[in-house]
Design a protein around this motif. Structure first.
Motif, PDB file in Angstrom:
ATOM      1  N   GLN A 135       0.822  -1.204   0.000  1.00 54.94           N
ATOM      2  CA  GLN A 135       0.000   0.000   0.000  1.00 54.94           C
ATOM      3  C   GLN A 135       0.859   1.258   0.000  1.00 54.94           C
ATOM      4  OE1 GLN A 135      -1.974  -1.170   3.721  1.00 54.94           O
ATOM      5  NE2 GLN A 135      -1.157   0.677   4.643  1.00 54.94           N
ATOM      6  N   GLN A 136       2.172   1.057   0.068  1.00 49.14           N
ATOM      7  CA  GLN A 136       3.087   2.194   0.057  1.00 49.14           C
ATOM      8  C   GLN A 136       4.147   1.945  -1.013  1.00 49.14           C
ATOM      9  OE1 GLN A 136       5.518   2.878   3.548  1.00 49.14           O
ATOM     10  NE2 GLN A 136       4.624   4.896   3.821  1.00 49.14           N
ATOM     11  N   TYR A 137       4.529   3.022  -1.693  1.00 48.89           N
ATOM     12  CA  TYR A 137       5.466   2.885  -2.801  1.00 48.89           C
ATOM     13  C   TYR A 137       6.560   3.930  -2.689  1.00 48.89           C
ATOM     14  CZ  TYR A 137       1.651   0.055  -4.471  1.00 48.89           C
ATOM     15  OH  TYR A 137       0.673  -0.897  -4.547  1.00 48.89           O
ATOM     16  N   ILE A 138       7.768   3.509  -3.033  1.00 44.12           N
ATOM     17  CA  ILE A 138       8.907   4.431  -3.016  1.00 44.12           C
ATOM     18  C   ILE A 138       9.275   4.771  -4.457  1.00 44.12           C
ATOM     19  CG2 ILE A 138      11.350   4.687  -2.430  1.00 44.12           C
ATOM     20  CD1 ILE A 138      10.898   2.955  -0.024  1.00 44.12           C
ATOM     21  N   HIS A 139       9.397   6.064  -4.727  1.00 49.04           N
ATOM     22  CA  HIS A 139       9.776   6.526  -6.052  1.00 49.04           C
ATOM     23  C   HIS A 139      11.148   7.186  -5.946  1.00 49.04           C
ATOM     24  CE1 HIS A 139       5.414   6.118  -6.832  1.00 49.04           C
ATOM     25  NE2 HIS A 139       5.309   6.645  -5.633  1.00 49.04           N
ATOM     26  N   SER A 140      12.129   6.603  -6.590  1.00 48.99           N
ATOM     27  CA  SER A 140      13.466   7.207  -6.547  1.00 48.99           C
ATOM     28  C   SER A 140      13.871   7.650  -7.948  1.00 48.99           C
ATOM     29  CB  SER A 140      14.475   6.220  -5.959  1.00 48.99           C
ATOM     30  OG  SER A 140      14.293   4.938  -6.503  1.00 48.99           O
ATOM     31  N   PHE A 141      14.554   8.766  -7.986  1.00 46.07           N
ATOM     32  CA  PHE A 141      14.914   9.386  -9.259  1.00 46.07           C
ATOM     33  C   PHE A 141      16.230   8.802  -9.752  1.00 46.07           C
ATOM     34  CE2 PHE A 141      16.327  12.982 -11.948  1.00 46.07           C
ATOM     35  CZ  PHE A 141      15.196  13.125 -12.716  1.00 46.07           C
TER      36      PHE A 141
ATOM     37  N   PHE B 295      11.655   8.477 -12.730  1.00 44.72           N
ATOM     38  CA  PHE B 295      11.369   7.897 -11.426  1.00 44.72           C
ATOM     39  C   PHE B 295      11.148   6.390 -11.545  1.00 44.72           C
ATOM     40  CE2 PHE B 295      10.660  12.263 -10.267  1.00 44.72           C
ATOM     41  CZ  PHE B 295      11.119  12.293  -8.963  1.00 44.72           C
TER      42      PHE B 295
ATOM     43  N   VAL C 248       6.638  -1.070  -1.252  1.00 50.20           N
ATOM     44  CA  VAL C 248       7.143  -1.377   0.078  1.00 50.20           C
ATOM     45  C   VAL C 248       6.393  -2.618   0.552  1.00 50.20           C
ATOM     46  CG1 VAL C 248       7.516  -0.520   2.416  1.00 50.20           C
ATOM     47  CG2 VAL C 248       7.555   1.065   0.494  1.00 50.20           C
TER      48      VAL C 248
ATOM     49  N   LEU D 176      11.425  20.012  -6.992  1.00 48.66           N
ATOM     50  CA  LEU D 176      12.711  19.653  -6.399  1.00 48.66           C
ATOM     51  C   LEU D 176      13.825  20.489  -7.014  1.00 48.66           C
ATOM     52  CD1 LEU D 176      12.515  15.750  -6.260  1.00 48.66           C
ATOM     53  CD2 LEU D 176      11.763  17.409  -4.579  1.00 48.66           C
TER      54      LEU D 176
ATOM     55  N   LEU E  62      17.545  16.011  -5.638  1.00 48.60           N
ATOM     56  CA  LEU E  62      17.084  14.968  -6.563  1.00 48.60           C
ATOM     57  C   LEU E  62      17.247  13.574  -5.985  1.00 48.60           C
ATOM     58  CD1 LEU E  62      18.183  16.187 -10.081  1.00 48.60           C
ATOM     59  CD2 LEU E  62      15.904  15.976  -9.144  1.00 48.60           C
TER      60      LEU E  62
ATOM     61  N   PRO F  75      16.320  12.448  -2.942  1.00 49.45           N
ATOM     62  CA  PRO F  75      15.422  11.898  -1.941  1.00 49.45           C
ATOM     63  C   PRO F  75      14.500  10.843  -2.541  1.00 49.45           C
ATOM     64  CG  PRO F  75      14.482  13.888  -2.753  1.00 49.45           C
ATOM     65  CD  PRO F  75      15.852  13.766  -3.359  1.00 49.45           C
ATOM     66  N   SER F  76      14.086   9.938  -1.710  1.00 47.51           N
ATOM     67  CA  SER F  76      13.073   9.006  -2.176  1.00 47.51           C
ATOM     68  C   SER F  76      11.722   9.591  -1.790  1.00 47.51           C
ATOM     69  CB  SER F  76      13.268   7.637  -1.536  1.00 47.51           C
ATOM     70  OG  SER F  76      13.251   7.758  -0.153  1.00 47.51           O
ATOM     71  N   ILE F  77      10.801   9.480  -2.699  1.00 49.15           N
ATOM     72  CA  ILE F  77       9.449   9.973  -2.457  1.00 49.15           C
ATOM     73  C   ILE F  77       8.576   8.759  -2.162  1.00 49.15           C
ATOM     74  CG2 ILE F  77       7.507  11.228  -3.459  1.00 49.15           C
ATOM     75  CD1 ILE F  77       9.627  12.570  -5.302  1.00 49.15           C
ATOM     76  N   THR F  78       7.907   8.794  -1.027  1.00 52.05           N
ATOM     77  CA  THR F  78       7.052   7.689  -0.627  1.00 52.05           C
ATOM     78  C   THR F  78       5.606   8.110  -0.786  1.00 52.05           C
ATOM     79  OG1 THR F  78       8.713   7.168   1.032  1.00 52.05           O
ATOM     80  CG2 THR F  78       6.627   6.045   1.237  1.00 52.05           C
ATOM     81  N   THR F  79       4.794   7.292  -1.436  1.00 54.78           N
ATOM     82  CA  THR F  79       3.379   7.620  -1.574  1.00 54.78           C
ATOM     83  C   THR F  79       2.519   6.473  -1.067  1.00 54.78           C
ATOM     84  OG1 THR F  79       3.296   6.742  -3.827  1.00 54.78           O
ATOM     85  CG2 THR F  79       3.743   9.089  -3.601  1.00 54.78           C
TER      86      THR F  79
ATOM     87  N   VAL G 257       5.899  15.392  -9.911  1.00 56.48           N
ATOM     88  CA  VAL G 257       7.188  15.851  -9.403  1.00 56.48           C
ATOM     89  C   VAL G 257       7.887  16.617 -10.513  1.00 56.48           C
ATOM     90  CG1 VAL G 257       9.318  15.168  -8.256  1.00 56.48           C
ATOM     91  CG2 VAL G 257       7.294  13.764  -8.010  1.00 56.48           C
TER      92      VAL G 257
ATOM     93  N   VAL H 172      11.316  18.257 -11.710  1.00 56.24           N
ATOM     94  CA  VAL H 172      12.754  18.263 -11.442  1.00 56.24           C
ATOM     95  C   VAL H 172      13.455  19.079 -12.532  1.00 56.24           C
ATOM     96  CG1 VAL H 172      12.730  16.024 -10.273  1.00 56.24           C
ATOM     97  CG2 VAL H 172      13.059  16.105 -12.730  1.00 56.24           C
TER      98      VAL H 172
END
Lengths: 144, 144
Positions: free
Chosen positions: A123-129, A134, A139, B88, B93, B95-99, B107, B109
């Protein structure tokens, strides 16, 4: 079809039809026969049991619903809902489950010994650049 | 800190502190200096500009908020929010973005020519059952 009863309901549908369940609470609904589409909208503490769906079973704006598929369903989608238990049969293991804006979605599938095995969907997701775009990774829950 | 003004607000914080913004509407808040944590809670049409955050910037229960990071932030998390624009800087650039339970998160950039490039984060996910477990893939927007 528009149901607002707070009791156990059983429907027998023989032809291709669409079932729309709105605003039900503390109820169990059983849908027999093959239907085209099932939508469960704005229901709380609702149980829905169906055999076969041709298109999709959609759960939107719901809270604490339990949905059991006894036959097949190509797509099950959960949108804007919290606390959803999906019981799948051996024939319905192939469907893709689509989720959006939802939390606490558990899917119970029959295991090797025919006992139900619970899987919690992320239910949670990490978006990294990385490299100009992205990258999304779910998670996972521990012990999922 | 608890803000309920509907105007432009500017805060200068020199020491390690936590900023909690609750229930703001149609406002722009600028936070200068390094802070430990920023939480934007239940805000609508709110703009937040900050330089550096040591821990995390959290956006929860918000609608149409714009957050701009001019320095660095290790984590930006968006929970139960719809319509969020994250700006950002070149330094932020990484950081990890958690949703979680969120939709319409964009986002922006800085691109190679210093113009801002918009990336839409996925808001829908497909879970397919393979080899005894669920595999989650995000549904990407076209032209993201």
């Amino acid at each position: 079809m528009h149901l607002l009863y707070e009791a156990e309901i059983e429907i027998v549908i023989l032809c291709k039809q669409t079932v729309y369940i709105f605003g039900c609470k503390d109820s169990v609904l059983q849908i027999k026969g093959k239907v085209n589409n099932i939508t469960v909208d704005k229901c709380t503490k609702m149980g829905v049991v169906f055999t076969d769906v041709f298109a999709a079973c959609e759960i939107v704006n719901c809270n604490s619903v339990e949905v059991q598929c006894q036959g097949t369903a190509p797509t099950i989608s959960v949108d804007n809902s919290a606390g959803c238990q999906l019981y799948l049969s051996k024939d319905s293991l192939e469907p893709s489950i689509t989720t959006a804006k939802s939390s606490e979605i558990n899917v119970l599938v029959p295991g090797p010994d025919n006992d139900m095995v619970e899987h919690a969907l992320p239910q949670q997701y990490i978006h990294s650049f990385k490299d100009g775009q992205f990258l999304t990774t779910p998670v996972s829950h521990s012990g999922g």
